[in-house]
Design a protein around this motif. Structure first.
Motif, PDB file in Angstrom:
ATOM      1  N   ALA A   9     -30.631  73.063 -43.915  1.00 45.20           N
ATOM      2  CA  ALA A   9     -29.546  73.910 -44.426  1.00 45.20           C
ATOM      3  C   ALA A   9     -28.752  73.197 -45.514  1.00 45.20           C
ATOM      4  O   ALA A   9     -28.300  73.813 -46.485  1.00 45.20           O
ATOM      5  CB  ALA A   9     -28.639  74.324 -43.280  1.00 45.20           C
ATOM      6  N   SER A  10     -28.614  71.874 -45.387  1.00 42.59           N
ATOM      7  CA  SER A  10     -27.798  71.126 -46.348  1.00 42.59           C
ATOM      8  C   SER A  10     -28.505  70.973 -47.703  1.00 42.59           C
ATOM      9  O   SER A  10     -27.892  70.552 -48.681  1.00 42.59           O
ATOM     10  CB  SER A  10     -27.504  69.739 -45.787  1.00 42.59           C
ATOM     11  N   PHE A  55     -32.709  82.146 -52.476  1.00 41.03           N
ATOM     12  CA  PHE A  55     -32.552  80.814 -51.895  1.00 41.03           C
ATOM     13  C   PHE A  55     -32.781  79.796 -53.007  1.00 41.03           C
ATOM     14  O   PHE A  55     -33.807  79.819 -53.691  1.00 41.03           O
ATOM     15  CB  PHE A  55     -33.556  80.584 -50.752  1.00 41.03           C
ATOM     16  N   ALA A  56     -31.786  78.915 -53.199  1.00 43.19           N
ATOM     17  CA  ALA A  56     -31.890  77.926 -54.281  1.00 43.19           C
ATOM     18  C   ALA A  56     -31.547  76.539 -53.746  1.00 43.19           C
ATOM     19  O   ALA A  56     -30.639  76.405 -52.932  1.00 43.19           O
ATOM     20  CB  ALA A  56     -30.930  78.303 -55.409  1.00 43.19           C
TER      21      ALA A  56
END
Ligand code: RFL
Ligand code: PHB
Length: 389
Positions: A170-171, A272-273
């Motif tokens: 996630a980070s 999503f990047a």
């Protein structure tokens, strides 16, 4: 097993990438959770930009597309009784091609054996490992046994719900998302289309789209609340609704027939990047979703894999150390523009539950502007035929 690139997902993104890599002599294996028949049973996109048509031509897999695809030099926006034509050919010198995603996938699938593209269907429990290293691997189960594929790169082409994007911590990335308060109910039927070009209609009862797959096969959509179930929509109810929403002219030309397929797809904008993490490259719906209003999803999958194939060819064939690191920025630059177009056309053509008279007045003003301004129509046309890759 050992290969250079392990591709997860045999939808259009995975198969196009596999063929592009094989054409460059790069080893790859494609892992697909479903059977080939299941993949071909999914009815999805219908409109191809030049980028997708050119990619199929580059692969030498465009014989059927050229013979059966319908070239469309325009499409229409309907608002009640008004019809605004976007003349793609005159405004941009380009066109779009109506040819189903199912057929694109079939053409790619049928050529895989003869081109030495190894596609493993019904691969269960696909899991990605060590994606942040130079030696990632993928495990899966087939016929009750666990298998392992060691590779240098993994291409995540496994759609919105696949495991690839989930393998990014996630980070290490950011998700941008907008969920719309309705879905599209689609019907496919062997009846002639009501119009020779597509019509996107904004009616007080809601959105409708008249599309097609051929001169004898029609594809229509209406927007419905997310709480609606397909079973609540008999064929007759759906044909009645389309007849009203598409307006008196096109509505009166609808030919009814039994549904070959009927399903509801929710609408979502999602990015999503970045689209790369370590040795994992995300392509197509695995990295982004657009609402279908702009007909961009499949075409973005095609441009992503062109950038990904170029990056991987740079790495394996040209010894270019920067090839892989440039992938995400190049792909995202095009993705964001298609996201913007799909979102804006969705906002223009749908009635939102929370909208009041002001929001409707804004839609009417924008449609008036589009009808009266060549510059406005050119901007829509340029986006619809597809921005440069
Ligand atoms: P896909 O097609 O979803 O393929 C992903 C593949 O990955 C497999 N998979 C797995 N494999 C192994 N292990 C796992 N755990 C896996 N999980 C998933 C799946 O089984 C599948 O085979 O993604 P891809 O390749 O990125 O392609 C994207 C397109 O399919 C999509 O963007 C378009 O269909 C969107 N779309 C449209 N795009 C257009 O360009 N023009 C259109 O006119 C258009 N109309 C549409 C659309 C999508 C629609 N729906 C249903 C969402 C109309 C509709 C109604
Ligand atoms: C389709 O024919 O399925 C289709 C066409 C245009 C869109 C979306 C879907 O914008």
């Amino acid at each position: 097993m050992k290969t250079q690139v392990c591709i997860i997902g045999a939808g259009p993104a995975g198969l196009m990438l596999g063929h592009l890599l094989r054409a460059e002599g790069i080893e790859c294996v494609v892992l697909e959770r479903q059977s080939g028949d299941y993949v071909l049973g999914r009815i999805r996109a219908g409109v191809l930009e030049t980028v997708t048509v050119d990619l199929m031509a580059r692969l030498g897999l465009d014989a059927r597309l050229k013979a059966e695809g319908l070239v469309h030099g325009g499409f229409n926006l309907a608002d009640g009784e008004r019809l605004i034509r976007i003349d793609l050919a005159e405004l941009t010198g380009k066109h779009v091609t109506v040819y189903g995603q199912t057929e694109v996938t079939r053409d790619l699938m049928e050529a895989s054996a003869e081109r030495g593209l190894d596609v493993i269907y019904e691969a269960g429990d696909v899991a990605l490992h060590d994606v942040d290293s130079d030696a990632p691997y993928v495990t899966y189960t087939r016929d009750g046994a666990t298998q392992r594929i060691d590779c240098r790169f993994i291409a995540g082409c496994d759609g919105f719900h696949g495991p690839s994007r989930q393998a990014v911590p996630a980070s290490a990335g950011q998700a941008f998302e907008k969920v719309y308060p309705f879905g599209w109910l689609g019907i496919l039927a062997d009846v002639p289309p009501c119009n020779h070009e597509l019509i996107y209609a904004n009616h007080e009862r809601g959105f409708a789209l008249a599309s097609m797959r051929s001169e004898t096969r029609s594809r229509y959509y209406v927007d419905v609340p997310l709480t609606d179930k397909v079973e609540e929509w008999s064929d007759d109810r759906l044909w009645d609704e389309l007849t009203i929403r598409l307006g008196p002219d096109a509505g009166s030309r609808i030919t009814r027939g039994p549904a070959l397929e009927k399903s509801i797809a929710p609408l979502r904008s999602f990015v999503f990047a970045p689209m790369r993490y370590g040795s994992l490259l995300l392509c197509g719906d695995a990295a982004h979703i657009v609402p279908p209003t702009g007909a961009k999803g499949l075409n973005l999958a095609a441009s992503d894999v062109l950038y990904a194939a170029d990056a991987l060819t740079g790495f394996f064939r040209r010894n270019d150390p920067d090839a892989i690191s440039g992938y995400s920025d190049k792909a995202l630059a095009r993705v964001w523009k298609s996201e913007r177009f799909s979102w804006s056309l969705t906002m223009l053509m749908h009635r939102f539950p929370q909208d009041g008279p002001f929001e409707r007045a804004m839609q009417v003003a924008e449609l008036d502007y589009i009808a009266s301004s060549r510059a406005a129509r050119t901007a829509i046309a340029e986006n619809y035929v597809g921005l440069p890759v």
